[in-house]
Write an enzyme that holds these catalytic residues in place. Structure first.
Site, short mmCIF file in Angstrom:
data_model
loop_
_atom_site.label_atom_id
_atom_site.label_comp_id
_atom_site.label_asym_id
_atom_site.label_seq_id
_atom_site.Cartn_x
_atom_site.Cartn_y
_atom_site.Cartn_z
N GLY A 8 0.81 -1.22 0.00
CA GLY A 8 0.00 0.00 0.00
C GLY A 8 0.84 1.26 0.00
O GLY A 8 0.37 2.34 0.38
N ASP A 32 1.91 -2.93 -4.33
CA ASP A 32 0.59 -2.28 -4.39
C ASP A 32 -0.11 -2.75 -5.67
O ASP A 32 0.53 -3.25 -6.59
CB ASP A 32 0.77 -0.76 -4.39
CG ASP A 32 -0.47 -0.01 -3.88
OD1 ASP A 32 -0.36 0.70 -2.85
OD2 ASP A 32 -1.54 -0.10 -4.52
N LEU A 42 -3.49 -7.85 -3.44
CA LEU A 42 -3.39 -8.56 -2.16
C LEU A 42 -4.73 -9.09 -1.66
O LEU A 42 -4.80 -9.68 -0.59
CB LEU A 42 -2.76 -7.64 -1.11
CG LEU A 42 -1.30 -7.28 -1.39
CD1 LEU A 42 -0.82 -6.17 -0.45
CD2 LEU A 42 -0.40 -8.50 -1.26
N TYR A 149 -15.07 -3.32 8.59
CA TYR A 149 -13.78 -2.61 8.59
C TYR A 149 -13.12 -2.70 9.98
O TYR A 149 -11.98 -3.14 10.09
CB TYR A 149 -13.98 -1.14 8.19
CG TYR A 149 -12.69 -0.36 8.20
CD1 TYR A 149 -11.80 -0.45 7.14
CD2 TYR A 149 -12.35 0.44 9.29
CE1 TYR A 149 -10.60 0.24 7.17
CE2 TYR A 149 -11.15 1.13 9.32
CZ TYR A 149 -10.28 1.04 8.25
OH TYR A 149 -9.08 1.71 8.28
N1 LIG Z 1 -6.88 7.31 6.42
C1 LIG Z 1 -7.36 7.00 7.62
O1 LIG Z 1 -8.09 7.80 8.25
C2 LIG Z 1 -7.02 5.68 8.24
C3 LIG Z 1 -7.37 5.48 9.59
C4 LIG Z 1 -7.06 4.26 10.19
C5 LIG Z 1 -6.41 3.27 9.47
N2 LIG Z 1 -6.08 3.50 8.16
C6 LIG Z 1 -5.40 2.42 7.45
O2 LIG Z 1 -4.21 2.89 6.87
C7 LIG Z 1 -3.90 2.11 5.72
C8 LIG Z 1 -3.60 3.05 4.56
O3 LIG Z 1 -4.76 3.79 4.27
P1 LIG Z 1 -4.74 5.20 3.53
O4 LIG Z 1 -5.71 6.04 4.25
O5 LIG Z 1 -3.35 5.65 3.32
O6 LIG Z 1 -5.45 4.77 2.16
P2 LIG Z 1 -5.02 4.94 0.62
O7 LIG Z 1 -6.23 4.56 -0.15
O8 LIG Z 1 -4.43 6.28 0.39
O9 LIG Z 1 -3.88 3.85 0.46
C9 LIG Z 1 -4.20 2.48 0.48
C10 LIG Z 1 -3.26 1.77 -0.49
O10 LIG Z 1 -3.60 0.37 -0.48
C11 LIG Z 1 -3.58 -0.08 -1.84
N3 LIG Z 1 -4.46 -1.24 -2.02
C12 LIG Z 1 -5.81 -1.27 -1.89
N4 LIG Z 1 -6.28 -2.46 -2.24
C13 LIG Z 1 -5.21 -3.23 -2.60
C14 LIG Z 1 -5.05 -4.56 -3.07
N5 LIG Z 1 -6.10 -5.36 -3.28
N6 LIG Z 1 -3.80 -5.00 -3.33
C15 LIG Z 1 -2.72 -4.19 -3.16
N7 LIG Z 1 -2.81 -2.92 -2.73
C16 LIG Z 1 -4.04 -2.44 -2.45
C17 LIG Z 1 -4.09 1.11 -2.64
O11 LIG Z 1 -3.76 1.01 -4.01
C18 LIG Z 1 -3.41 2.27 -1.94
O12 LIG Z 1 -2.13 2.56 -2.50
C19 LIG Z 1 -5.10 1.19 5.47
O13 LIG Z 1 -4.81 -0.10 5.96
C20 LIG Z 1 -6.21 1.84 6.29
O14 LIG Z 1 -7.16 0.91 6.71
C21 LIG Z 1 -6.37 4.67 7.53
#
Ligand SMILES: NC(=O)c1ccc[n+]([C@@H]2O[C@H](COP(=O)([O-])OP(=O)(O)OC[C@H]3O[C@@H](n4cnc5c(N)ncnc54)[C@H](O)[C@@H]3O)[C@@H](O)[C@H]2O)c1
Length: 253
Positions: A8, A32, A42, A149
């Site tokens: 990611g 990714d 993934l 989630y």
């Molecule tokens: N943004 C928030 O408020 C927040 C809060 C708590 C936890 N998170 C967690 O942080 C992590 C990153 O989130 P983010 O906010 O940066 O989101 P984002 O959407 O900016 O990044 C997520 C990344 O995961 C990749 N991804 C998604 N599905 C995929 C797959 N099937 N195979 C490979 N890669 C895949 C996407 O292409 C992307 O690059 C996540 O696990 C999310 O649950 C985010």
């Protein structure tokens, strides 16, 4: 300087962790579904297997650390995908890379969420922890999105905590961070979804520190936990959420 793999790492929090580690002089491999050194889906067993093989090859079996950050939010209509990416896309990659991680006494960081302690369907969490993907995906389909989630993140955190002793015995340190609301493309998509937008705005206003998180906040915590400075920290879940978890669950720790 070491070699890290980040799932990611093409966007949001993962991209910020990549930048931070590269700024410290490390080599970083991004796994990714888009814009990555290793393109893989993934959500599938095949994609996870291909990622493990590609990481082994690209690092020549020398991996200093692994960050499993790939995830999808509660706004995704396919709820099974939330289970598949957020839980199995993380746990199966860590397990598959375990021998490499042990070789270099590596550090592993899982990206959980401060939603992990929220109430969810215990049977869903049990199915995840039992590594029963078919059952977990089937149960997810019967649930509302938000508990799918948070349940995926609850199981992820419990898996990390319950495996940290066995991993530590192989000199692998595992920890997690629990981001609170963080400005990324994922949170923007949830914020723009009419089901969640009003509640999210109230949620952001209630963050004790008075602002939403930024991906750099997560990268600072990640850099520390992955580094030697954190060499006695193992099995920990660090909430990086502007005080939200403490506000919501003051007596539970
Ligand atoms: N943004 C928030 O408020 C927040 C809060 C708590 C936890 N998170 C967690 O942080 C992590 C990153 O989130 P983010 O906010 O940066 O989101 P984002 O959407 O900016 O990044 C997520 C990344 O995961 C990749 N991804 C998604 N599905 C995929 C797959 N099937 N195979 C490979 N890669 C895949 C996407 O292409 C992307 O690059 C996540 O696990 C999310 O649950 C985010």
């Amino acid at each position: 300087m070491g070699t890290y793999a980040i799932t990611g790492g093409a966007s949001g929090i993962g991209a910020s962790i990549r930048e931070k580690l590269e700024g410290e002089g490390h080599r970083v491999l991004v796994v990714d579904i888009q814009n990555a050194d290793i393109i893989a889906d993934l959500s599938t067993v095949e994609g996870r297997g291909d990622s493990i093989a590609a990481i082994k090859e690209a690092t020549q079996y020398e991996l200093t650390g692994l960050v499993t950050c790939a995830g999808v939010g509660a706004h995704i209509p396919n709820k099974g995908l939330i289970a598949a990416v957020n839980y199995f896309g993380s746990v199966q990659l860590i397990e598959g890379l375990r021998p490499l991680l042990a070789d270099l006494s590596a550090s592993v960081l899982l990206i959980s969420s401060n939603s992990a302690p929220l109430p969810t369907n215990p049977k869903f969490v049990e199915a995840l922890l039992a590594n029963d993907e078919t059952r977990a995906v089937a149960i997810a389909a019967t649930m509302d999105s938000q508990p799918v989630y948070s349940g995926s993140k609850q199981a992820l955190t419990r898996w990390m905590r319950s495996h940290s002793q066995a991993y530590a015995a192989q000199s692998i340190r595992m920890n997690a961070i629990g981001p609170g609301y963080t400005k990324t493309p994922l949170s923007a998509a949830v914020e723009n979804d009419s089901t969640y937008s009003t509640a999210i705005k109230q949620y952001i206003d209630s963050i004790p520190i008075g602002r939403p998180g930024m991906p750099q906040d997560m990268a600072e915590a990640a850099s520390f936990l992955l580094s030697e400075k954190a060499s006695f920290i193992c099995g920990a879940m660090l909430f990086v959420d502007g005080g939200h978890d403490a506000m919501l669950r003051p007596d539970l720790f």
